[in-house]
Design a protein around this motif. Structure first.
Motif, PDB file in Angstrom:
ATOM      1  N   ARG A 148      35.321  -3.904  31.413  1.00 36.18           N
ATOM      2  CA  ARG A 148      34.150  -4.433  32.114  1.00 36.18           C
ATOM      3  C   ARG A 148      33.601  -3.440  33.157  1.00 36.18           C
ATOM      4  O   ARG A 148      32.521  -3.641  33.684  1.00 36.18           O
ATOM      5  N   TYR A 149      34.376  -2.416  33.451  1.00 37.31           N
ATOM      6  CA  TYR A 149      33.881  -1.437  34.431  1.00 37.31           C
ATOM      7  C   TYR A 149      32.918  -0.431  33.822  1.00 37.31           C
ATOM      8  O   TYR A 149      32.367   0.417  34.518  1.00 37.31           O
ATOM      9  N   PRO A 170      46.607  -4.089  37.045  1.00 35.78           N
ATOM     10  CA  PRO A 170      46.543  -5.275  36.164  1.00 35.78           C
ATOM     11  C   PRO A 170      46.685  -6.598  36.924  1.00 35.78           C
ATOM     12  O   PRO A 170      46.225  -7.624  36.430  1.00 35.78           O
ATOM     13  N   ARG A 171      47.308  -6.588  38.104  1.00 35.21           N
ATOM     14  CA  ARG A 171      47.464  -7.878  38.805  1.00 35.21           C
ATOM     15  C   ARG A 171      46.108  -8.456  39.208  1.00 35.21           C
ATOM     16  O   ARG A 171      46.006  -9.652  39.490  1.00 35.21           O
ATOM     17  N   HIS A 172      45.083  -7.623  39.218  1.00 33.14           N
ATOM     18  CA  HIS A 172      43.758  -8.146  39.582  1.00 33.14           C
ATOM     19  C   HIS A 172      42.953  -8.597  38.368  1.00 33.14           C
ATOM     20  O   HIS A 172      41.828  -9.056  38.524  1.00 33.14           O
ATOM     21  N   VAL A 173      43.536  -8.440  37.187  1.00 34.35           N
ATOM     22  CA  VAL A 173      42.804  -8.844  35.977  1.00 34.35           C
ATOM     23  C   VAL A 173      42.409 -10.303  36.092  1.00 34.35           C
ATOM     24  O   VAL A 173      43.162 -11.148  36.535  1.00 34.35           O
ATOM     25  N   GLY A 174      41.197 -10.574  35.694  1.00 38.58           N
ATOM     26  CA  GLY A 174      40.718 -11.950  35.793  1.00 38.58           C
ATOM     27  C   GLY A 174      39.961 -12.182  37.082  1.00 38.58           C
ATOM     28  O   GLY A 174      39.161 -13.104  37.186  1.00 38.58           O
ATOM     29  N   ARG A 175      40.168 -11.309  38.069  1.00 36.21           N
ATOM     30  CA  ARG A 175      39.457 -11.491  39.350  1.00 36.21           C
ATOM     31  C   ARG A 175      38.527 -10.339  39.651  1.00 36.21           C
ATOM     32  O   ARG A 175      37.605 -10.497  40.448  1.00 36.21           O
ATOM     33  N   PHE A 176      38.806  -9.177  39.066  1.00 36.14           N
ATOM     34  CA  PHE A 176      37.992  -8.026  39.491  1.00 36.14           C
ATOM     35  C   PHE A 176      36.706  -7.923  38.687  1.00 36.14           C
ATOM     36  O   PHE A 176      36.658  -7.315  37.666  1.00 36.14           O
ATOM     37  N   TRP A 177      35.690  -8.571  39.151  1.00 30.22           N
ATOM     38  CA  TRP A 177      34.353  -8.446  38.560  1.00 30.22           C
ATOM     39  C   TRP A 177      33.780  -7.114  39.007  1.00 30.22           C
ATOM     40  O   TRP A 177      34.379  -6.387  39.791  1.00 30.22           O
ATOM     41  N   LEU A 228      34.838  -0.969  45.256  1.00 30.55           N
ATOM     42  CA  LEU A 228      34.764  -1.425  46.639  1.00 30.55           C
ATOM     43  C   LEU A 228      34.162  -2.838  46.685  1.00 30.55           C
ATOM     44  O   LEU A 228      34.614  -3.690  47.455  1.00 30.55           O
ATOM     45  N   SER A 229      33.169  -3.076  45.856  1.00 32.70           N
ATOM     46  CA  SER A 229      32.598  -4.432  45.767  1.00 32.70           C
ATOM     47  C   SER A 229      33.673  -5.426  45.348  1.00 32.70           C
ATOM     48  O   SER A 229      33.806  -6.508  45.933  1.00 32.70           O
ATOM     49  N   ALA A 230      34.433  -5.058  44.313  1.00 37.54           N
ATOM     50  CA  ALA A 230      35.460  -5.964  43.807  1.00 37.54           C
ATOM     51  C   ALA A 230      36.536  -6.202  44.857  1.00 37.54           C
ATOM     52  O   ALA A 230      36.958  -7.343  45.092  1.00 37.54           O
ATOM     53  N   ALA A 231      36.982  -5.120  45.493  1.00 40.21           N
ATOM     54  CA  ALA A 231      38.055  -5.256  46.484  1.00 40.21           C
ATOM     55  C   ALA A 231      37.600  -6.101  47.665  1.00 40.21           C
ATOM     56  O   ALA A 231      38.348  -6.948  48.168  1.00 40.21           O
ATOM     57  N   MET A 232      36.367  -5.894  48.107  1.00 37.92           N
ATOM     58  CA  MET A 232      35.846  -6.695  49.220  1.00 37.92           C
ATOM     59  C   MET A 232      35.797  -8.172  48.830  1.00 37.92           C
ATOM     60  O   MET A 232      36.166  -9.057  49.613  1.00 37.92           O
ATOM     61  N   ALA A 233      35.348  -8.429  47.602  1.00 37.16           N
ATOM     62  CA  ALA A 233      35.247  -9.829  47.168  1.00 37.16           C
ATOM     63  C   ALA A 233      36.623 -10.480  47.113  1.00 37.16           C
ATOM     64  O   ALA A 233      36.806 -11.606  47.588  1.00 37.16           O
ATOM     65  N   ILE A 234      37.602  -9.767  46.549  1.00 41.05           N
ATOM     66  CA  ILE A 234      38.948 -10.335  46.428  1.00 41.05           C
ATOM     67  C   ILE A 234      39.559 -10.554  47.813  1.00 41.05           C
ATOM     68  O   ILE A 234      40.081 -11.622  48.134  1.00 41.05           O
ATOM     69  N   ALA A 235      39.474  -9.510  48.649  1.00 47.09           N
ATOM     70  CA  ALA A 235      40.097  -9.598  49.970  1.00 47.09           C
ATOM     71  C   ALA A 235      39.488 -10.725  50.794  1.00 47.09           C
ATOM     72  O   ALA A 235      40.199 -11.485  51.457  1.00 47.09           O
ATOM     73  N   ARG A 236      38.157 -10.868  50.706  1.00 49.37           N
ATOM     74  CA  ARG A 236      37.492 -11.827  51.588  1.00 49.37           C
ATOM     75  C   ARG A 236      37.535 -13.241  51.026  1.00 49.37           C
ATOM     76  O   ARG A 236      37.382 -14.214  51.771  1.00 49.37           O
ATOM     77  N   GLU A 237      37.744 -13.361  49.718  1.00 53.49           N
ATOM     78  CA  GLU A 237      37.938 -14.696  49.161  1.00 53.49           C
ATOM     79  C   GLU A 237      39.259 -15.268  49.685  1.00 53.49           C
ATOM     80  O   GLU A 237      39.355 -16.433  50.048  1.00 53.49           O
ATOM     81  N   ASP A 238      40.268 -14.388  49.727  1.00 55.38           N
ATOM     82  CA  ASP A 238      41.579 -14.827  50.207  1.00 55.38           C
ATOM     83  C   ASP A 238      41.600 -14.983  51.720  1.00 55.38           C
ATOM     84  O   ASP A 238      42.254 -15.872  52.249  1.00 55.38           O
ATOM     85  N   GLN A 239      40.916 -14.085  52.421  1.00 50.28           N
ATOM     86  CA  GLN A 239      40.992 -14.068  53.886  1.00 50.28           C
ATOM     87  C   GLN A 239      39.605 -13.767  54.458  1.00 50.28           C
ATOM     88  O   GLN A 239      39.311 -12.632  54.818  1.00 50.28           O
ATOM     89  N   PRO A 240      38.757 -14.790  54.543  1.00 47.72           N
ATOM     90  CA  PRO A 240      37.352 -14.579  54.902  1.00 47.72           C
ATOM     91  C   PRO A 240      37.144 -13.899  56.255  1.00 47.72           C
ATOM     92  O   PRO A 240      36.114 -13.272  56.474  1.00 47.72           O
ATOM     93  N   ALA A 241      38.131 -14.012  57.140  1.00 47.14           N
ATOM     94  CA  ALA A 241      37.934 -13.433  58.480  1.00 47.14           C
ATOM     95  C   ALA A 241      38.004 -11.910  58.461  1.00 47.14           C
ATOM     96  O   ALA A 241      37.587 -11.251  59.408  1.00 47.14           O
ATOM     97  N   ARG A 242      38.532 -11.368  57.403  1.00 52.27           N
ATOM     98  CA  ARG A 242      38.649  -9.901  57.338  1.00 52.27           C
ATOM     99  C   ARG A 242      37.288  -9.309  56.988  1.00 52.27           C
ATOM    100  O   ARG A 242      36.682  -9.659  55.989  1.00 52.27           O
TER     101      ARG A 242
END
Ligand SMILES: *Cc1c(COP(=O)(O)O)cnc(C)c1O
Length: 415
Positions: free
Chosen positions: A273-274, A239-246, A104-118
């Motif tokens: 890394r998980y 796998p499409r999130h590889v490299g971004r999902f901390w 959930l942390s990773a998904a929030m970071a990815i989603a909000r990096e792309d679309q901060p208003a969400r």
């Protein structure tokens, strides 16, 4: 359907031999494999071997020589085959609750990096409490909001504010199953990422995370995977999130080079890394035995055959109960496509006591407050006649009012 018919179905059941893989206590009809799976016969000897040989004799050397360090990925690859994940994309670690926090942390970071208003996490009000508690806590940390809706309200909640949709595929209380591909597509169309909790799905119903295009998933080792009490859980990222999902729990086992003992954190490539801290070797060994029982169905038709039998069992039980127990309402979906591997019944008052009376007769289900009698059906070790007999016991408990006995009305800690 009478008892003879049920016995005939068992005689013709191609999956029947799988029951031999388990220690099912004599005289017990176990309908709680959705909460704690039955002990596989192979587990005790395997754990004994890990204790006596690998730990007792090999000691620290076993991290290398017995492959202890590879267990999270090795068992992860086996689970991956059950949920439509590619090899090397799923790892065993920690608990479902902790893994939810990570994804959930990773998904929030990815989603909000792309679309901060969400800034909303959307979930179902009837989701399992730990999922909601974790989301509530994370939302507060991120200055975001957890939005809870009924299943019918999901589509409307997928608006321009939604960053992440977090759902449990099969609802723990109602047994209702989402259409993973359709819901994932709807969430993506709305610009949100999707996390699936597979606690009541892995090993129970066919799942194809890759085909559905899901973003993240977590799941439980001790339910349908038969990994034993408190077995470690699993976590997957597309796998499409590889490299971004901390992940926020930057422990040394998730480091790219743990044994270089560097002062700075550098995440391992991919799902490795998980991991966070040292793997729970004894629990992982037991979990592997449990996962192997599900994979043993491969040569007998695999998940499709397990699903067909699971549906036959839940249908049989639900139909018998509806025909013979007029006081109980069916609380799980009647339509096969919408039902996981459990049947839920409800009664406004006496649900807990009825379940206790059934347990005293050797039929083990459980109770989920406030009013649900829950019966999980694991097709690996249950027979059609078990489903038939369980319904008959339930009828007798109600007809003879056995639930009235005071000892059945005293709440235990675990219900
Ligand atoms: C069983 C279950 C859990 C369990 O989480 P733990 O961290 O293992 O206690 C979490 N979520 C759902 C939906 C479950 O059904």
């Amino acid at each position: 359907m009478n008892r003879q018919d049920a016995l005939a179905l068992d005689a013709a059941d191609p999956l029947a031999p799988l029951r031999e893989l388990f220690h099912v206590p004599a005289g017990l009809i176990y309908l709680d494999g959705n909460s704690l799976g039955v002990l596989p016969r192979a587990t005790a000897a395997r754990v004994q071997q890990v204790v006596a040989q690998e730990w007792g004799e090999g000691l620290i050397r076993s991290w290398n020589s017995a492959g202890w360090m590879d267990l999270p990925a090795r068992v992860g690859d086996k689970i991956a085959r059950l949920v439509g994940a590619g090899a090397g994309t799923l790892v065993v670690a920690d608990s479902t609750s902790v893994n939810l926090f990570k994804v959930l942390s990773a998904a929030m970071a990815i989603a909000r990096e792309d679309q901060p208003a969400r800034r909303t996490i959307v979930s179902e009000r009837s989701n399992f409490p730990t999922d909601l508690y974790i989301a509530e806590s994370l939302a507060a940390q991120h200055g975001c909001e957890l939005v809870l809706v009924e299943p019918e309200g999901l589509a409307a909640a997928l608006d321009a504010r939604c960053a992440v949709l977090m759902l449990t595929h099969v609802n723990y209380r109602s047994g209702r199953m989402h259409d993973m591909a359709a819901v994932t597509a709807a969430a993506h169309a709305a610009g949100a990422l999707v996390i699936w909790d597979l606690a009541h799905s892995a090993g129970a119903v066919p799942v194809d995370l890759t085909a559905a295009g899901a973003d993240f998933a977590v799941g439980c080792g001790y339910k349908y995977l038969n990994g034993g009490p408190g077995a470690p859980a699993f976590v997957w990222a597309h796998p499409r999130h590889v490299g971004r999902f901390w992940q926020p729990l930057a422990g040394w086992i998730g480091h790219a080079a743990p044994f270089e003992f560097m002062s700075g954190y550098r995440p391992a490539p991919g799902i490795a890394r998980y991991q966070c801290g040292t793997p729970a070797v004894l629990s992982l060994a037991a979990l592997e035995c449990g996962v192997d029982t599900v994979l043993a169905a491969d040569s007998l038709g695999g998940m499709a055959a397990l699903r067909a039998k699971s549906l036959a069992l839940t249908r049989l039980f639900a139909e018998r109960v509806q025909a013979t127990c007029p006081g109980l309402a069916l609380a799980s979906p009647a339509a096969d496509a919408e039902r996981g591997s459990q049947v839920c019944l409800s009664h406004p008052d006496i649900g807990y006591a009825v379940v206790q009376a059934l347990i005293a007769r050797g039929v083990i289900g459980d109770f989920r407050a406030p009013d649900v009698l829950r019966f999980g059906f694991t097709p690996l070790y249950l027979r059609h006649v078990d489903a038939y007999d369980a319904a008959e016991h339930l009828r007798q408990v109600l007809e003879r009012e056995e639930w009235r006995r005071p000892e059945f009305n005293q709440r235990l800690t675990v219900t």
